[in-house]
Design a protein around this motif. Structure first.
Motif, PDB file in Angstrom:
ATOM      1  N   SER A  97       0.458  -1.204   0.304  1.00  0.00           N
ATOM      2  CA  SER A  97      -0.004  -0.358  -0.041  1.00  0.00           C
ATOM      3  C   SER A  97       0.934   1.558   0.165  1.00  0.00           C
ATOM      4  O   SER A  97       0.453   2.320  -0.508  1.00  0.00           O
ATOM      5  CB  SER A  97      -1.040   0.217   1.117  1.00  0.00           C
ATOM      6  OG  SER A  97      -2.042  -1.147   1.218  1.00  0.00           O
ATOM      7  N   LEU A  98       2.330   1.216   0.979  1.00  0.00           N
ATOM      8  CA  LEU A  98       2.673   2.374   0.723  1.00  0.00           C
ATOM      9  C   LEU A  98       3.315   2.539  -0.722  1.00  0.00           C
ATOM     10  O   LEU A  98       4.011   4.060  -0.733  1.00  0.00           O
ATOM     11  CB  LEU A  98       3.876   2.154   1.659  1.00  0.00           C
ATOM     12  CG  LEU A  98       3.349   2.049   3.345  1.00  0.00           C
ATOM     13  CD1 LEU A  98       4.533   2.050   3.892  1.00  0.00           C
ATOM     14  CD2 LEU A  98       2.913   3.719   3.551  1.00  0.00           C
ATOM     15  N   LYS A  99       3.779   1.828  -1.248  1.00  0.00           N
ATOM     16  CA  LYS A  99       3.870   2.254  -2.621  1.00  0.00           C
ATOM     17  C   LYS A  99       3.126   3.209  -3.939  1.00  0.00           C
ATOM     18  O   LYS A  99       4.190   3.577  -4.321  1.00  0.00           O
ATOM     19  CB  LYS A  99       4.335   0.923  -3.565  1.00  0.00           C
ATOM     20  CG  LYS A  99       5.773  -0.277  -3.220  1.00  0.00           C
ATOM     21  CD  LYS A  99       5.437  -1.416  -3.790  1.00  0.00           C
ATOM     22  CE  LYS A  99       6.477  -2.638  -3.625  1.00  0.00           C
ATOM     23  NZ  LYS A  99       6.543  -3.325  -3.694  1.00  0.00           N
ATOM     24  N   HIS A 100       2.140   2.842  -3.348  1.00  0.00           N
ATOM     25  CA  HIS A 100       1.553   3.863  -4.285  1.00  0.00           C
ATOM     26  C   HIS A 100       0.743   5.149  -3.694  1.00  0.00           C
ATOM     27  O   HIS A 100      -0.735   5.836  -4.373  1.00  0.00           O
ATOM     28  CB  HIS A 100      -0.471   2.827  -4.061  1.00  0.00           C
ATOM     29  CG  HIS A 100       0.403   1.786  -4.929  1.00  0.00           C
ATOM     30  ND1 HIS A 100       0.028   1.981  -6.127  1.00  0.00           N
ATOM     31  CD2 HIS A 100      -0.379   0.151  -4.517  1.00  0.00           C
ATOM     32  CE1 HIS A 100       0.666   0.506  -7.003  1.00  0.00           C
ATOM     33  NE2 HIS A 100       0.293  -0.234  -5.466  1.00  0.00           N
ATOM     34  N   LEU A 101       1.193   5.479  -1.676  1.00  0.00           N
ATOM     35  CA  LEU A 101       0.950   6.383  -1.126  1.00  0.00           C
ATOM     36  C   LEU A 101       1.916   7.852  -2.094  1.00  0.00           C
ATOM     37  O   LEU A 101       2.853   7.442  -1.999  1.00  0.00           O
ATOM     38  CB  LEU A 101       1.765   6.499   0.273  1.00  0.00           C
ATOM     39  CG  LEU A 101       0.802   7.730   1.541  1.00  0.00           C
ATOM     40  CD1 LEU A 101      -0.189   7.643   1.219  1.00  0.00           C
ATOM     41  CD2 LEU A 101       1.779   7.511   2.697  1.00  0.00           C
ATOM     42  N   ARG A 102       0.429   9.065  -2.033  1.00  0.00           N
ATOM     43  CA  ARG A 102       1.260  10.959  -2.432  1.00  0.00           C
ATOM     44  C   ARG A 102       1.246  11.181  -1.195  1.00  0.00           C
ATOM     45  O   ARG A 102      -0.254  11.596  -1.069  1.00  0.00           O
ATOM     46  CB  ARG A 102       0.645  10.724  -3.812  1.00  0.00           C
ATOM     47  CG  ARG A 102       1.089   9.695  -5.101  1.00  0.00           C
ATOM     48  CD  ARG A 102       2.001   9.634  -5.068  1.00  0.00           C
ATOM     49  NE  ARG A 102       2.544   8.499  -5.961  1.00  0.00           N
ATOM     50  CZ  ARG A 102       3.444   7.163  -6.134  1.00  0.00           C
ATOM     51  NH1 ARG A 102       3.304   6.999  -4.791  1.00  0.00           N
ATOM     52  NH2 ARG A 102       3.922   6.421  -6.630  1.00  0.00           N
TER      53      ARG A 102
END
Length: 154
Positions: A97-102
């Motif tokens: 999920s953190l890979k997609h966090l902006r």
């Protein structure tokens, strides 16, 4: 051969010391080593992500801080701070999920009193939002589940 009591008592005390001293020394060494290791672990851990939820009429104040070693520090307004390590599945899911966090920019506080502020810190950046952006939802959801599951002491 007859020995006096003054010689026998010190000899008995020495034999007791000889038997118990190594065990006590080992225990003291182990306790000191454990404290040193625990101190070292907390001193050298690096924060991966942190969520703070604050506000609302109920006075919410939750914190979930997950470190790069997969362990977390969890706290609520009431109750003790809890330290737990995430399961392998929780750890994988959170990293995914953190890979997609902006994070983006912080939102201005809306007028009114019943708002929850979501504060995320990740990769040296921090932002506060009052409505969750699409990329925040999976991260916040996973961190809230960790807090619910592990946030109470055993």
């Amino acid at each position: 051969m007859r020995m006096s009591r003054t010689v026998l008592l010190p000899l008995a005390a020495l034999s007791v010391l000889a038997v118990t001293a190594p065990a006590e020394a080992a225990t003291a060494h182990r306790d000191t080593a454990h404290r040193d290791t625990a101190h070292t672990d907390t001193a050298h851990r690096k924060l991966l992500v942190e969520l703070r939820e604050e506000g609302g009429f109920a006075g919410l104040r939750n914190r979930v801080a997950v470190y790069t070693d997969g362990c977390a520090v969890l706290s609520r307004r009431t109750g003790p701070t809890v330290r737990k390590c995430l399961t392998a599945a929780e750890w994988r899911g959170l990293r995914g999920s953190l890979k997609h966090l902006r994070l983006g920019r912080s939102q201005a506080r809306p007028p009114g009193a019943d708002f929850i502020a979501y504060r995320l810190a990740y990769k040296g950046h921090r932002a506060t939002r009052y409505s969750l952006p699409q990329t925040w939802r999976p991260v916040v959801s996973r961190l809230e589940k960790v807090l619910v599951k592990h946030g109470t002491p055993n």
